[in-house]
Motif scaffolding. Structure first.
Motif, PDB file in Angstrom:
ATOM      1  N   PRO A   1      18.164  -2.021  -4.250  1.00 22.08           N
ATOM      2  CA  PRO A   1      18.437  -3.319  -3.604  1.00 22.08           C
ATOM      3  C   PRO A   1      17.395  -3.685  -2.551  1.00 22.08           C
ATOM      4  CG  PRO A   1      19.844  -1.621  -2.669  1.00 22.08           C
ATOM      5  CD  PRO A   1      19.064  -0.957  -3.770  1.00 22.08           C
ATOM      6  N   VAL A   2      16.685  -2.699  -2.010  1.00 26.11           N
ATOM      7  CA  VAL A   2      15.731  -2.949  -0.940  1.00 26.11           C
ATOM      8  C   VAL A   2      14.466  -2.131  -1.166  1.00 26.11           C
ATOM      9  CG1 VAL A   2      17.478  -3.523   0.801  1.00 26.11           C
ATOM     10  CG2 VAL A   2      16.773  -1.139   0.494  1.00 26.11           C
ATOM     11  N   PHE A   3      13.439  -2.483  -0.430  1.00 26.09           N
ATOM     12  CA  PHE A   3      12.126  -1.857  -0.552  1.00 26.09           C
ATOM     13  C   PHE A   3      12.191  -0.341  -0.400  1.00 26.09           C
ATOM     14  CE2 PHE A   3       8.704  -0.210   2.249  1.00 26.09           C
ATOM     15  CZ  PHE A   3       7.662  -0.183   1.332  1.00 26.09           C
TER      16      PHE A   3
ATOM     17  N   ILE B   1      14.465   1.832  -1.058  1.00 26.99           N
ATOM     18  CA  ILE B   1      15.021   2.546  -2.208  1.00 26.99           C
ATOM     19  C   ILE B   1      14.034   2.562  -3.366  1.00 26.99           C
ATOM     20  CG2 ILE B   1      16.973   2.697  -3.802  1.00 26.99           C
ATOM     21  CD1 ILE B   1      17.645   3.296  -0.904  1.00 26.99           C
ATOM     22  N   VAL B   2      13.243   1.495  -3.501  1.00 29.26           N
ATOM     23  CA  VAL B   2      12.179   1.503  -4.511  1.00 29.26           C
ATOM     24  C   VAL B   2      11.207   2.648  -4.224  1.00 29.26           C
ATOM     25  CG1 VAL B   2      10.347   0.193  -5.636  1.00 29.26           C
ATOM     26  CG2 VAL B   2      12.368  -0.992  -4.798  1.00 29.26           C
ATOM     27  N   VAL B   3      10.852   2.803  -2.952  1.00 29.68           N
ATOM     28  CA  VAL B   3       9.953   3.894  -2.562  1.00 29.68           C
ATOM     29  C   VAL B   3      10.579   5.237  -2.907  1.00 29.68           C
ATOM     30  CG1 VAL B   3       8.823   5.055  -0.625  1.00 29.68           C
ATOM     31  CG2 VAL B   3       8.842   2.554  -0.741  1.00 29.68           C
ATOM     32  N   LEU B   4      11.884   5.393  -2.665  1.00 32.96           N
ATOM     33  CA  LEU B   4      12.572   6.648  -3.004  1.00 32.96           C
ATOM     34  C   LEU B   4      12.458   6.942  -4.493  1.00 32.96           C
ATOM     35  CD1 LEU B   4      14.409   9.038  -2.246  1.00 32.96           C
ATOM     36  CD2 LEU B   4      16.369   7.515  -2.623  1.00 32.96           C
ATOM     37  N   GLY B   5      12.678   5.912  -5.322  1.00 37.30           N
ATOM     38  CA  GLY B   5      12.540   6.111  -6.765  1.00 37.30           C
ATOM     39  C   GLY B   5      11.139   6.538  -7.150  1.00 37.30           C
TER      40      GLY B   5
ATOM     41  N   LEU C   1      -5.370   3.857  -4.176  1.00 37.18           N
ATOM     42  CA  LEU C   1      -4.198   2.985  -4.139  1.00 37.18           C
ATOM     43  C   LEU C   1      -3.919   2.449  -2.743  1.00 37.18           C
ATOM     44  CD1 LEU C   1      -1.695   4.902  -6.445  1.00 37.18           C
ATOM     45  CD2 LEU C   1      -2.858   2.758  -6.954  1.00 37.18           C
ATOM     46  N   TYR C   2      -4.023   3.313  -1.752  1.00 38.48           N
ATOM     47  CA  TYR C   2      -3.640   2.902  -0.397  1.00 38.48           C
ATOM     48  C   TYR C   2      -4.719   2.071   0.272  1.00 38.48           C
ATOM     49  CZ  TYR C   2      -1.717   3.108   4.302  1.00 38.48           C
ATOM     50  OH  TYR C   2      -1.206   2.755   5.535  1.00 38.48           O
ATOM     51  N   LEU C   3      -5.979   2.483   0.117  1.00 36.65           N
ATOM     52  CA  LEU C   3      -7.050   1.809   0.835  1.00 36.65           C
ATOM     53  C   LEU C   3      -7.489   0.508   0.167  1.00 36.65           C
ATOM     54  CD1 LEU C   3      -9.325   4.791   1.932  1.00 36.65           C
ATOM     55  CD2 LEU C   3      -7.645   3.544   3.293  1.00 36.65           C
TER      56      LEU C   3
ATOM     57  N   ALA D   1       0.831  -1.201   0.000  1.00 39.45           N
ATOM     58  CA  ALA D   1       0.000   0.000   0.000  1.00 39.45           C
ATOM     59  C   ALA D   1       0.868   1.254   0.000  1.00 39.45           C
ATOM     60  CB  ALA D   1      -0.922  -0.006   1.211  1.00 39.45           C
ATOM     61  N   LEU D   2       1.914   1.263   0.820  1.00 37.33           N
ATOM     62  CA  LEU D   2       2.808   2.419   0.872  1.00 37.33           C
ATOM     63  C   LEU D   2       3.516   2.623  -0.455  1.00 37.33           C
ATOM     64  CD1 LEU D   2       4.353   4.664   2.348  1.00 37.33           C
ATOM     65  CD2 LEU D   2       5.963   2.915   3.158  1.00 37.33           C
ATOM     66  N   LEU D   3       3.998   1.529  -1.047  1.00 32.71           N
ATOM     67  CA  LEU D   3       4.723   1.625  -2.307  1.00 32.71           C
ATOM     68  C   LEU D   3       3.826   2.128  -3.432  1.00 32.71           C
ATOM     69  CD1 LEU D   3       7.287   1.126  -3.953  1.00 32.71           C
ATOM     70  CD2 LEU D   3       6.552  -1.254  -4.230  1.00 32.71           C
TER      71      LEU D   3
END
Length: 472
Positions: free
Chosen positions: A119-121, A123-127, A417-419, A71-73
């Motif tokens: 490499p990790v979750f 950093i995907v969120v940062l992108g 998206l989140y809910l 949900a966060l991603l």
């Protein structure tokens, strides 16, 4: 021998720019290049958003994400877009359309690279944060550029952006199938996200080379010689700026920066803002709660086979392409407001039926109902929210209005998206459909009550003397 000279068009106000553009029999030459490059930016926005959707199941398995992390991603880009929609609109109304458009492509390129190699979750969120910033900036401005480059008789063509959106989504799904067949495995999400960076890089080069600043915006700012020079570059004819601006036929220019937002809740602009916001928020919730999750819904409908579920999603989105490219014709016949009301009404019925019969649906109905959902959404409210805001306000507040109303739409996106994954896990997919169906029902009612229709307006918003003003 008599020498014939071409008389230059004099630009004394924004009305001269608008009148010339409205007199054009078609959109061609440099104007057509600018028009399609602005649309190409929306293609990138759609592609970057759907890139995560296409590989979401693989990403969840690859990184072992919990429902809250998913949900966060999925919501992260839209949360950031919510903030950057009004920022992008303010930048475009303050400094011009082109610089922030270019900046958006740089952000999109950076976001795609960061997410693809993460490499990790976290950093995907940062992108995805970078992608959200690019999306928020670009959409507010691109729609303003399209509105300012389109003759009045063709205003309904702004809705073609919805067809471009679904084309991008379908292209991404086809690439995902290609990556799957090449053996990408669980890394398929990296290829999907990274390919958006390739598109961003190509578009960055093309927009730097061919985009031209909006003459409408320059003229509203009183920069008449610059407006004339841009008109020469775009249309290849002789233009000259007047020595002084003629403001007799236009409202006073709003030059209070971010404070221009206050105009959106005054006088004739208030119902327009309410209508555009309703369409934006409603279409965002229904699409991003259902349409965006079609790959996952397909898995539940058709089984866990990636290829079959992705092909099912592609079929759904082909209906989006048909509806999206039909949206200009629908808007021409019905108007943006009525097309939205009818589209919301059909979506309400579809969600109601899906919610009541989901577990008993035969295969043909499992394909038909989501397909009609996407068709009705894309031909109606999916296209019309952004077109409504782009066509309802004058030039120096247009991008700001797009940004603010777009931010409200992004809030609807975040809710969807989140809910959606949280509610789906809590009460199941059928009851989630029933809950979401209340949104298009409410939007249908509002669109039926507010009567503003920009495609039927007698004059451009730039020429409305009764437009809201700041007190002197």
């Amino acid at each position: 021998m008599t020498e014939t000279r071409t008389r230059a068009h004099v630009i004394a106000s924004v009305s001269d720019v608008v009148s010339y553009i409205d007199s054009r029999p078609s959109i061609k030459g440099r104007a057509m290049v600018i028009w399609w490059l602005a649309l190409a930016g929306l293609f990138l926005d759609a592609y970057a958003n759907s890139a995560l959707s296409a590989g979401l199941a693989a990403l969840n398995e690859d990184l072992g994400l919990a429902a809250s992390q998913t949900a966060l991603l999925t919501a992260s880009a839209s949360v950031v877009a919510l903030v950057f929609n009004p920022i992008g609109g303010w930048l475009a109304d303050r400094y011009g359309r082109i610089p922030p458009l270019i900046a958006a492509k740089v952000l999109a390129l950076a976001g795609a690279a960061i997410a693809a190699f993460a490499p990790v979750f976290e950093i995907v969120v940062l992108g995805r944060v970078f992608v959200g910033a690019a999306y928020g900036i670009d959409f507010a401005i691109a729609m303003a550029v399209l509105a300012e480059m389109t003759p009045a008789r063709f205003k309904n063509r702004l809705n073609v952006w919805q067809g471009v959106w679904y084309t991008a989504v379908s292209f991404n799904l086809l690439l995902a199938i290609g990556f799957h067949e090449l053996g990408a495995g669980l890394a398929i999400w990296r290829f999907s996200l990274g390919s958006a960076g390739v598109i961003a890089a190509a578009l960055l080069v093309l927009q730097l080379a061919f985009m031209v600043e909006s003459p409408c915006w320059l003229a509203r700012k009183g920069r008449l010689s610059e407006a004339a020079e841009r008109m020469r570059r775009i249309y290849g004819e002789a233009f000259t700026g007047a020595d002084s601006a003629d403001t007799s036929g236009t409202p006073a220019t709003a030059n209070r920066g971010i404070a221009n937002v206050a105009l959106l809740v005054r006088g004739t602009y208030l119902p327009r803002a309410v209508l555009a916001s309703t369409i934006q928020i409603g279409q965002a919730i229904q699409y991003f709660a259902v349409g965006w999750y079609l790959p996952i819904i397909s898995l539940q409908l058709f089984g866990a086979d990636f290829l079959f579920a992705t092909l099912g999603t592609l079929v759904f989105n082909l209906f989006g392409i048909v509806g999206g490219f039909a949206a200009p014709a629908v808007a021409k016949r019905l108007g943006l407001r009525m097309a939205s009301a009818i589209g919301f009404g059909v979506v309400f019925v579809i969600l109601l039926v899906m919610g009541l019969t989901f577990e008993q649906l035969p295969l043909w109905a499992a394909f038909l109902l989501p397909s009609v959902f996407i068709l009705s959404h894309s031909a109606g409210p999916g296209a019309n929210g952004k077109s409504m805001s782009a066509l309802s306000f004058r030039s120096e507040v247009r991008a700001t209005a797009n940004g603010v109303i777009g931010a409200l739409g992004s809030f609807g996106t975040v809710l969807g998206l989140y809910l959606f994954p949280l509610v789906k896990d809590a009460i199941g997919l059928p009851k989630t459909f029933l809950l979401v169906s209340l949104v298009p029902l409410a939007c249908c009612v509002i669109c039926s009550v507010i009567k503003w229709e920009p495609t039927r307006a007698a004059i451009s918003p730039d020429e409305e003397l009764d437009a809201p003003q700041f007190a002197k």
